[in-house]
Design a protein around this motif. Sequence first.
Motif, PDB file in Angstrom:
ATOM      1  N   THR A  18       0.821  -1.213   0.000  1.00 35.55           N
ATOM      2  CA  THR A  18       0.000   0.000   0.000  1.00 35.55           C
ATOM      3  C   THR A  18       0.852   1.259   0.000  1.00 35.55           C
ATOM      4  O   THR A  18       0.347   2.356  -0.167  1.00 35.55           O
ATOM      5  N   GLY A  19       2.149   1.094   0.213  1.00 38.79           N
ATOM      6  CA  GLY A  19       3.014   2.259   0.336  1.00 38.79           C
ATOM      7  C   GLY A  19       3.174   2.705   1.785  1.00 38.79           C
ATOM      8  O   GLY A  19       4.021   3.543   2.095  1.00 38.79           O
ATOM      9  N   GLU A  20       2.350   2.156   2.651  1.00 37.59           N
ATOM     10  CA  GLU A  20       2.471   2.449   4.085  1.00 37.59           C
ATOM     11  C   GLU A  20       3.126   1.258   4.781  1.00 37.59           C
ATOM     12  O   GLU A  20       2.959   0.115   4.359  1.00 37.59           O
ATOM     13  N   MET A  21       3.842   1.570   5.859  1.00 34.25           N
ATOM     14  CA  MET A  21       4.397   0.491   6.679  1.00 34.25           C
ATOM     15  C   MET A  21       3.255  -0.378   7.204  1.00 34.25           C
ATOM     16  O   MET A  21       2.285   0.134   7.750  1.00 34.25           O
ATOM     17  N   LEU A  22       3.392  -1.662   7.035  1.00 31.48           N
ATOM     18  CA  LEU A  22       2.398  -2.584   7.594  1.00 31.48           C
ATOM     19  C   LEU A  22       2.873  -3.017   8.986  1.00 31.48           C
ATOM     20  O   LEU A  22       3.953  -3.589   9.125  1.00 31.48           O
ATOM     21  N   VAL A  23       2.077  -2.709   9.979  1.00 33.84           N
ATOM     22  CA  VAL A  23       2.420  -3.083  11.359  1.00 33.84           C
ATOM     23  C   VAL A  23       1.630  -4.338  11.712  1.00 33.84           C
ATOM     24  O   VAL A  23       0.408  -4.390  11.537  1.00 33.84           O
ATOM     25  N   LEU A  24       2.354  -5.352  12.171  1.00 29.31           N
ATOM     26  CA  LEU A  24       1.719  -6.623  12.521  1.00 29.31           C
ATOM     27  C   LEU A  24       1.843  -6.868  14.023  1.00 29.31           C
ATOM     28  O   LEU A  24       2.821  -7.463  14.475  1.00 29.31           O
ATOM     29  N   ALA A  33      -5.835 -11.607  20.246  1.00 23.53           N
ATOM     30  CA  ALA A  33      -6.147 -11.431  18.824  1.00 23.53           C
ATOM     31  C   ALA A  33      -7.350 -10.506  18.649  1.00 23.53           C
ATOM     32  O   ALA A  33      -7.350  -9.606  17.795  1.00 23.53           O
ATOM     33  N   LYS A  34      -8.379 -10.728  19.461  1.00 24.89           N
ATOM     34  CA  LYS A  34      -9.573  -9.881  19.357  1.00 24.89           C
ATOM     35  C   LYS A  34      -9.251  -8.432  19.692  1.00 24.89           C
ATOM     36  O   LYS A  34      -9.772  -7.507  19.070  1.00 24.89           O
ATOM     37  N   ILE A  35      -8.418  -8.230  20.683  1.00 25.40           N
ATOM     38  CA  ILE A  35      -8.046  -6.866  21.071  1.00 25.40           C
ATOM     39  C   ILE A  35      -7.372  -6.157  19.900  1.00 25.40           C
ATOM     40  O   ILE A  35      -7.671  -5.005  19.587  1.00 25.40           O
ATOM     41  N   GLU A  38      -9.944  -5.569  17.084  1.00 22.12           N
ATOM     42  CA  GLU A  38     -10.901  -4.531  17.465  1.00 22.12           C
ATOM     43  C   GLU A  38     -10.250  -3.146  17.504  1.00 22.12           C
ATOM     44  O   GLU A  38     -10.931  -2.131  17.360  1.00 22.12           O
ATOM     45  N   ALA A  39      -8.935  -3.123  17.704  1.00 25.42           N
ATOM     46  CA  ALA A  39      -8.220  -1.843  17.670  1.00 25.42           C
ATOM     47  C   ALA A  39      -8.050  -1.344  16.239  1.00 25.42           C
ATOM     48  O   ALA A  39      -7.571  -0.237  16.026  1.00 25.42           O
ATOM     49  N   GLY A  40      -8.420  -2.154  15.268  1.00 28.39           N
ATOM     50  CA  GLY A  40      -8.419  -1.690  13.892  1.00 28.39           C
ATOM     51  C   GLY A  40      -7.282  -2.169  13.022  1.00 28.39           C
ATOM     52  O   GLY A  40      -7.196  -1.796  11.854  1.00 28.39           O
ATOM     53  N   PHE A  41      -6.403  -2.980  13.573  1.00 27.94           N
ATOM     54  CA  PHE A  41      -5.311  -3.488  12.738  1.00 27.94           C
ATOM     55  C   PHE A  41      -5.891  -4.442  11.684  1.00 27.94           C
ATOM     56  O   PHE A  41      -6.758  -5.253  11.994  1.00 27.94           O
ATOM     57  N   PRO A  42      -5.398  -4.360  10.460  1.00 30.41           N
ATOM     58  CA  PRO A  42      -5.987  -5.157   9.382  1.00 30.41           C
ATOM     59  C   PRO A  42      -5.433  -6.575   9.293  1.00 30.41           C
ATOM     60  O   PRO A  42      -5.813  -7.328   8.401  1.00 30.41           O
ATOM     61  N   VAL A  43      -4.558  -6.938  10.174  1.00 35.81           N
ATOM     62  CA  VAL A  43      -3.928  -8.259  10.143  1.00 35.81           C
ATOM     63  C   VAL A  43      -3.469  -8.587  11.562  1.00 35.81           C
ATOM     64  O   VAL A  43      -3.179  -7.689  12.355  1.00 35.81           O
ATOM     65  N   VAL A  44      -3.420  -9.858  11.853  1.00 32.78           N
ATOM     66  CA  VAL A  44      -2.942 -10.324  13.156  1.00 32.78           C
ATOM     67  C   VAL A  44      -1.825 -11.331  12.894  1.00 32.78           C
ATOM     68  O   VAL A  44      -1.945 -12.182  12.011  1.00 32.78           O
ATOM     69  N   VAL A  79     -10.737 -14.081  14.883  1.00 34.34           N
ATOM     70  CA  VAL A  79     -10.786 -12.818  14.135  1.00 34.34           C
ATOM     71  C   VAL A  79     -11.140 -13.067  12.671  1.00 34.34           C
ATOM     72  O   VAL A  79     -10.983 -14.177  12.156  1.00 34.34           O
ATOM     73  N   SER A  80     -11.607 -12.002  12.025  1.00 32.55           N
ATOM     74  CA  SER A  80     -11.943 -12.136  10.598  1.00 32.55           C
ATOM     75  C   SER A  80     -10.849 -11.573   9.704  1.00 32.55           C
ATOM     76  O   SER A  80     -10.880 -11.779   8.489  1.00 32.55           O
ATOM     77  N   VAL A  81      -9.879 -10.867  10.281  1.00 31.52           N
ATOM     78  CA  VAL A  81      -8.775 -10.343   9.476  1.00 31.52           C
ATOM     79  C   VAL A  81      -7.792 -11.484   9.179  1.00 31.52           C
ATOM     80  O   VAL A  81      -7.808 -12.515   9.848  1.00 31.52           O
TER      81      VAL A  81
END
Lengths: 222, 222
Positions: A18-24, A33-35, A38-44, A79-81
């Motif tokens: 995406t051009g942005e740093m991906l934080v995992l 995982a749920k936390i 739910e905090a909005g991270f797109p990947v776990v 999680v669904s991500v």
Amino acid sequence: MIADLKARADRLRELHHTGEMLVLPNVWDAASAKIVAEAGFPVVATASAAISAMLGYPDGEGAPWQEMFAAAGRVARAVSVPVTVDAEAGYGKEPRELVDRLLEIGAVGCNLEDTDHRAGGLVDVGVHAGPLAAIRAAAGDAGVPIVINARADTFLPGSGVPEQERVAEAVRRGRLYLGAGADCIYPIGVSHERGHRYPGRRSARAGQWQHQARRPGPGQAP
Amino acid sequence: MIADLKARADRLRELHHTGEMLVLPNVWDAASAKIVAEAGFPVVATASAAISAMLGYPDGEGAPWQEMFAAAGRVARAVSVPVTVDAEAGYGKEPRELVDRLLEIGAVGCNLEDTDHRAGGLVDVGVHAGPLAAIRAAAGDAGVPIVINARADTFLPGSGVPEQERVAEAVRRGRLYLGAGADCIYPIGVSHERGHRYPGRRSARAGQWQHQARRPGPGQAP
């Protein structure tokens, strides 16, 4: 099932471009995982160190792989991500079985490190590249292009690689791993503070928050 | 093995009779268990709410009992202090099997609640006292006097017990459970703040830190 996993794998791969740093953020059970989700991270991502500690075993393939995969499966169910799993050095599994186990628990990515947990030090670069290529092929056969994050462990104290050779050896390994089919290279332990000049486009402080180097775009040297 | 478990059960029981409040920090995995033991607590207790959340299931027997016992077993393996397990309402197990499963994972105590997770509300006091007596007998047969902490759930919102009857009903249940062989009564949800006058010798704010009522000494009304 396979279509859903493929969509998650595609999503995980896209997030690397995406051009942005991906934080995992790394997790170790369903609650953490749920936390993160739910905090909005797109990947776990799972961390073997944390899961091992949670289970009561030493890190570095100290836990039975069944327990490690069961724990990662609980994360994926929660999680669904997309979920990517720290699969350590692969637990001695054949590439096809490793892929099957990952998909079985709902994971669409994995870390694979080139540390040799039995003999110490690093496995030969070719010995690591072979399974990476086989895992890429097995994932293709399964219809799920899992995201392979290959760790080049030259910066770890136990690597046996002399300090002055660590960057060059990481680059050499990274190139071969990318060529074998890895999506990303993860030189764990690298840091700007230690004066390493990593050739990736971005790097970050490695530590509790893993640093993932992004695969360079077209026209850039890896 | 049995001798070691018996020693741990004896130790757990003794800790209820030192004259000091026994605090049982609740844990959910090997890592949290080690933290509690290393902090100096002489006993570790599992919490079904926390373990369920860690595993990704709702509390109240929402998780398969095998997974709950496996998680509790990891806790017991991680520490040398006695471990008491929140066994919820007993998962529908026969008393002897419940005792066998507890000892198998290295637990020497258990909570057993009188909430009816299928039908809602509380089980009849006699329906709860019967298994408590059978568990006491089975533990005796096994040679390990496990510490039975019987929960009287009258203060929980789902109990169906009217507010003004909760104390009396908890006392009635507690007396019968002690008579049946329970070591302690745990009126979860009771608090001084809510104006309850609990007849035990001590009480504490119930919540994240469980309140365990101690069995009264000789000559004291239970």
